[in-house]
Design an enzyme around this catalytic site. Structure first.
Site, PDB file in Angstrom:
ATOM      1  N   MET A   1      39.007 -11.048  27.535  1.00 55.42           N
ATOM      2  CA  MET A   1      38.801 -11.125  26.087  1.00 55.42           C
ATOM      3  C   MET A   1      37.761 -10.133  25.568  1.00 55.42           C
ATOM      4  SD  MET A   1      41.044 -13.374  25.625  1.00 55.42           S
ATOM      5  CE  MET A   1      40.829 -13.525  23.848  1.00 55.42           C
TER       6      MET A   1
ATOM      7  N   LYS B   1      41.229  -8.096   7.190  1.00 51.35           N
ATOM      8  CA  LYS B   1      39.824  -8.384   7.443  1.00 51.35           C
ATOM      9  C   LYS B   1      39.079  -7.067   7.316  1.00 51.35           C
ATOM     10  CE  LYS B   1      38.013  -9.315  11.642  1.00 51.35           C
ATOM     11  NZ  LYS B   1      37.572 -10.116  12.816  1.00 51.35           N
TER      12      LYS B   1
ATOM     13  N   THR C   1      37.504  -6.611  26.058  1.00 51.38           N
ATOM     14  CA  THR C   1      37.795  -5.182  25.886  1.00 51.38           C
ATOM     15  C   THR C   1      38.610  -4.939  24.623  1.00 51.38           C
ATOM     16  OG1 THR C   1      37.692  -4.809  28.252  1.00 51.38           O
ATOM     17  CG2 THR C   1      38.892  -3.183  26.966  1.00 51.38           C
ATOM     18  N   ASP C   2      37.986  -4.265  23.665  1.00 52.51           N
ATOM     19  CA  ASP C   2      38.635  -4.014  22.377  1.00 52.51           C
ATOM     20  C   ASP C   2      38.388  -2.588  21.887  1.00 52.51           C
ATOM     21  OD1 ASP C   2      35.969  -4.143  21.881  1.00 52.51           O
ATOM     22  OD2 ASP C   2      36.078  -5.613  20.276  1.00 52.51           O
TER      23      ASP C   2
ATOM     24  N   ARG D   1      38.954 -17.511  16.233  1.00 52.04           N
ATOM     25  CA  ARG D   1      40.302 -17.001  16.519  1.00 52.04           C
ATOM     26  C   ARG D   1      40.337 -16.309  17.867  1.00 52.04           C
ATOM     27  NH1 ARG D   1      40.011 -11.300  17.327  1.00 52.04           N
ATOM     28  NH2 ARG D   1      39.996 -10.140  15.384  1.00 52.04           N
TER      29      ARG D   1
ATOM     30  N   LYS E   1      35.880   0.515  27.251  1.00 54.41           N
ATOM     31  CA  LYS E   1      35.431  -0.779  27.773  1.00 54.41           C
ATOM     32  C   LYS E   1      36.356  -1.228  28.911  1.00 54.41           C
ATOM     33  CE  LYS E   1      32.968  -3.013  23.924  1.00 54.41           C
ATOM     34  NZ  LYS E   1      32.980  -4.187  23.033  1.00 54.41           N
TER      35      LYS E   1
ATOM     36  N   ASN F   1      27.074 -14.250  35.065  1.00 50.20           N
ATOM     37  CA  ASN F   1      26.708 -13.344  33.972  1.00 50.20           C
ATOM     38  C   ASN F   1      25.781 -12.272  34.517  1.00 50.20           C
ATOM     39  OD1 ASN F   1      26.972 -12.870  31.043  1.00 50.20           O
ATOM     40  ND2 ASN F   1      24.745 -13.031  31.047  1.00 50.20           N
TER      41      ASN F   1
ATOM     42  N   HIS G   1      26.948 -15.444  23.412  1.00 46.76           N
ATOM     43  CA  HIS G   1      27.279 -16.287  22.259  1.00 46.76           C
ATOM     44  C   HIS G   1      28.780 -16.592  22.206  1.00 46.76           C
ATOM     45  CE1 HIS G   1      26.622 -17.906  18.272  1.00 46.76           C
ATOM     46  NE2 HIS G   1      27.576 -17.139  17.789  1.00 46.76           N
ATOM     47  N   GLN G   2      29.604 -15.546  22.349  1.00 48.81           N
ATOM     48  CA  GLN G   2      31.058 -15.736  22.224  1.00 48.81           C
ATOM     49  C   GLN G   2      31.628 -16.534  23.395  1.00 48.81           C
ATOM     50  OE1 GLN G   2      32.918 -15.078  19.549  1.00 48.81           O
ATOM     51  NE2 GLN G   2      34.779 -15.835  20.550  1.00 48.81           N
TER      52      GLN G   2
END
Lengths: 321, 321
Positions: free
Chosen positions: A219, A67, A221-222, A111, A226, A160, A138-139
């Site tokens: 989901m 990707k 922290t990437d 995914r 973060k 939130n 959104h996610q």
């Protein structure tokens, strides 16, 4: 070669197909049949963009490719297009020739949602009734929609940082015919499953916000720096991830590893649970935690699935390349 | 987005366009306007293939993207297609959207040939008359053809480990109306310019095979362990390269750096000579050596040029992606 443009993905791809593809590739990663390549990620010094490549090879599914794309923070304001832009390229592992090009924007959302959903199937208690969402952007809608297809949830609760976004969650709960309730973080103790999906740089969810027996899917922290949950929560939990190397360096586990709350050996692959080589949850009062960092193989797996669907439905564009 | 298939490249791309694109991007690299991303290169454990990505961004030319592909050693025997297979993907640096897909096989040969040609223009003596080729395979023909367009060569001499391949060189010499002579390596002292283009893992060309004033372009070494010339030659020469980091790690300079024959500071960017910030050759009896390792930006530059040519001639395939 085949082309599946972004605009076709919504009509082609199902949450079920994304779930199956991600579950399968997590299993292949744990059995050593599939592996991710080193990630390239560059701040290119133009439009404040982050650009890079996530590649991998799945020997079991014979899926090879990458990707490419990234984050263009000015897209929406300047051009009315989304900030995350990506494209998946699949190659024929027998010849090295390019095989397919697939729009990667919606697939990335699907995914990522599928990953927490797979973790719920394999790690949450079977009698989980209340799902808690930390994050309502959104996610978060994608994550919640996919999660509600696992098990028999009876209620959605949510928190939130900007409460005005909570109707996003309510909307998805309503679609599924479930009640929604806004809660304080302390109210998350009611949840049997919690999904965190924020872009936070500080721990939001504390260890005492989580009741025994809960499954937590982190989901958001990437990236280095973060953080969504207290490291004390990882110490209390059995920790699983998509890819250990990413989890301990750029995922949620990075902080618990740094402050020595946990050791690298404490982080297991979710795929091993899928394969049955790791028992996963062993009691009803254990906390399980899935650190979803996002790997290239997930993108390749869902892209390969959507190419098959596009061919089936006759909407793949064939180009003599 | 635009697609330029491999089959169109031969009719579109000229040696002149490749030369100009490579010269320009070498200059941009040296001025800091363009940079290459870390290279991903993986032995994928299938068909003995090497697969990977070479990406970069040229802020001056606004060229962003990657070349993906690699080496499939069984392609020719099993399938009658060439072993090197690659595709270039260009992205819009303003938005992150994919802009073009271009067949990369012939382009790779042309950009590699252009690199030694650019080095000859900027580093060889203006009165160079004899060009010597070490290596006579498929790629050697590209290197020689491009080289003969620089300066006024009067004769081609050549050596190859398998002498039966030398007619490859003779053929190109004849095209240019020049005599060709097969020589021993000791005979290379006659050459004013030498191009090495082999896949050797041992030094072939020794320091005493090279006369004072010669320009040597080492084009074959692109991997740890490969070597074409004695490190003593690098010690005697002024050393230039496309990218210093690659030169000292996977290029011809790796060995001279390892055995401390030269220091990393002794390796200069060819782009700096193009820009005029490095004087390049300063006397007629200096030996200059160009270590051509091959960088992603070269691929992007020639691909961008060929897309422009394809649009001009109306042969680019437009796909609504």
């Amino acid at each position: 070669m085949l082309i599946v443009p972004e605009r076709e993905i919504a009509d082609l791809m199902t949450r079920k197909a994304a779930f199956d593809a991600v579950e399968k590739v997590f299993a292949a990663m744990a059995s050593g049949e599939a592996y991710n390549f080193p990630v390239v990620r560059e701040a290119i010094g133009h439009e404040d963009a982050l650009y890079g490549f996530k590649g991998g090879f799945d020997r079991a599914g014979l899926t090879l490719g990458l990707k490419a794309g990234g984050y263009w923070p000015n897209n929406l304001d300047k051009r009315g297009i989304i900030n995350h832009q990506s494209t998946v390229f699949l190659f024929d592992p027998d010849t090295g020739k390019v095989k397919a090009m697939v729009g990667g924007n919606l697939l990335t959302a699907l995914r990522t949602a599928a990953a927490s959903s797979v973790s719920i199937k394999h790690l949450a208690r079977k009698d989980a009734k209340v799902i808690g969402m930390v994050g309502a952007g959104h996610q978060a809608k994608f994550q919640l929609r996919a999660a509600l297809e696992q098990g028999n949830f009876e209620k959605v609760i949510g928190w939130n940082f900007h409460p005005e976004m909570l109707p996003n969650l309510e909307e998805v709960a309503k679609e599924a015919g479930l009640p929604f309730e806004a809660v304080e973080l302390t109210g998350m103790t009611e949840a049997d499953v919690i999904i965190t999906i924020t872009s936070s740089f500080d721990a939001i969810l504390h260890a005492d916000h989580v009741a025994p027996g809960t499954h937590v899917a982190c989901m958001g922290t990437d990236t280095k720096g973060k953080q969504e949950v207290e490291t004390a929560l990882l110490a209390r939990a059995r920790v699983f991830t998509d890819e250990v190397a990413q989890s301990v360096s750029i995922g949620e586990a990075q902080h618990a590893i740094q402050d020595k709350t946990i050791k690298i050996e404490d982080v297991a692959q979710l795929g091993a649970v899928i394969n049955g080589t790791n028992p996963g949850r062993t009691s009803d009062d254990e906390i399980t935690l899935f650190d979803g960092t996002g790997v290239g193989l997930q993108d390749l797996a869902v892209a390969a699935a959507v190419v098959d669907l596009a061919v089936e439905k006759g909407v793949a564009i064939e180009v003599d390349f």
